[in-house]
Write an enzyme that holds these catalytic residues in place. Structure first.
Site, PDB file in Angstrom:
ATOM      1  CB  THR A  66     -18.325 -13.761 -14.207  1.00  0.00           C
ATOM      2  OG1 THR A  66     -18.377 -15.072 -14.792  1.00  0.00           O
ATOM      3  CG2 THR A  66     -17.189 -13.681 -13.193  1.00  0.00           C
ATOM      4  CG  ASP A  99     -23.053 -20.610 -10.142  1.00  0.00           C
ATOM      5  OD1 ASP A  99     -23.513 -19.463  -9.895  1.00  0.00           O
ATOM      6  OD2 ASP A  99     -21.850 -20.812 -10.400  1.00  0.00           O
ATOM      7  CG  HIS A 110     -27.942  -4.596 -33.142  1.00  0.00           C
ATOM      8  ND1 HIS A 110     -26.812  -3.807 -33.201  1.00  0.00           N
ATOM      9  CD2 HIS A 110     -28.985  -3.766 -33.379  1.00  0.00           C
ATOM     10  CE1 HIS A 110     -27.167  -2.553 -33.486  1.00  0.00           C
ATOM     11  NE2 HIS A 110     -28.475  -2.503 -33.582  1.00  0.00           N
ATOM     12  CG  HIS A 129     -29.304  -6.379 -36.827  1.00  0.00           C
ATOM     13  ND1 HIS A 129     -28.003  -6.019 -36.595  1.00  0.00           N
ATOM     14  CD2 HIS A 129     -30.034  -5.235 -36.820  1.00  0.00           C
ATOM     15  CE1 HIS A 129     -27.943  -4.702 -36.433  1.00  0.00           C
ATOM     16  NE2 HIS A 129     -29.165  -4.206 -36.572  1.00  0.00           N
ATOM     17  CB  CYS A 173     -22.599 -18.283 -12.897  1.00  0.00           C
ATOM     18  SG  CYS A 173     -21.605 -17.566 -14.216  1.00  0.00           S
TER      19      CYS A 173
HETATM   20  C1  RB5 Z   1     -18.261 -20.252  -9.068  1.00  0.00           C
HETATM   21  O1  RB5 Z   1     -17.356 -20.018  -8.047  1.00  0.00           O
HETATM   22  C2  RB5 Z   1     -17.930 -19.377 -10.278  1.00  0.00           C
HETATM   23  O2  RB5 Z   1     -16.821 -19.887 -10.924  1.00  0.00           O
HETATM   24  C3  RB5 Z   1     -19.119 -19.303 -11.203  1.00  0.00           C
HETATM   25  O3  RB5 Z   1     -20.210 -18.793 -10.508  1.00  0.00           O
HETATM   26  C4  RB5 Z   1     -18.959 -18.423 -12.412  1.00  0.00           C
HETATM   27  O4  RB5 Z   1     -18.504 -17.159 -12.086  1.00  0.00           O
HETATM   28  C5  RB5 Z   1     -18.209 -19.006 -13.540  1.00  0.00           C
HETATM   29  O5  RB5 Z   1     -18.071 -18.401 -14.615  1.00  0.00           O
END
Ligand code: RB5
Length: 150
Positions: A68, A8, A99, A134, A66
């Site tokens: 995170t 994203d 694993h 595993h 994304c």
């Molecule tokens: C987008 O702002 C953010 O929420 C997305 O990139 C991600 O971190 C979601 O887990």
């Protein structure tokens, strides 16, 4: 080796380096977008696209990004057969192949640098699944899928 890549807007910052790293490793990259950090998009559809590409066998592996790595990994893991792991360092990158035989890794564009992303992708891509005890655990995960997915 075909590798599906998707992100994203929050993960876009890592995409070019991830793609060039995979190509340097000899992979053929299939890019599912997005193509901008400026335009806000919804991460689930990119996680689903990459997950489906891997689960169907069209691609061997996937890398999703994304902000995170968390949201897009949750989405990808809703596709049966996907084992998507959020990875923030090379230790996790190695172990999740050794694993978990992770067929998808998820990176956070607001968590790690481009250099760290390259190191993680190289480590995971070149690491090998160890099988043995595993596999028993992965078989248990498959059974959970069979019992809970339509
Ligand atoms: C987008 O702002 C953010 O929420 C997305 O990139 C991600 O971190 C979601 O887990």
């Amino acid at each position: 080796m075909r590798v599906a890549v998707g992100c994203d807007h929050g993960g876009y910052v890592l995409k070019a380096r991830v793609v060039s790293t995979l190509e340097d490793l000899g992979a053929e990259v299939v890019d599912f977008g997005t193509d901008s950090a400026e335009i806000s998009v919804d991460y689930p559809k990119f996680g689903e696209s990459v997950g489906k590409a891997v689960a169907s066998g069209d691609c061997d592996l996937g890398v999703i990004m994304c902000g995170t790595g968390i949201g897009i990994s949750i989405a990808a893991n809703k596709v049966k057969g996907v084992r998507a792991a959020v990875v923030t360092n090379t230790y996790m990158a190695k172990l999740t192949k050794n694993h978990n035989n992770a067929n998808v890794i998820a990176l956070g564009g607001r968590v790690i640098s481009e250099d760290e992303a390259e190191d993680i992708v190289r480590t995971w891509f070149t690491a090998e699944y160890e099988g043995g005890r595993h596999q028993r655990r992965l078989d248990i995960i498959s059974k959970i899928e069979d019992e809970n997915f339509k």
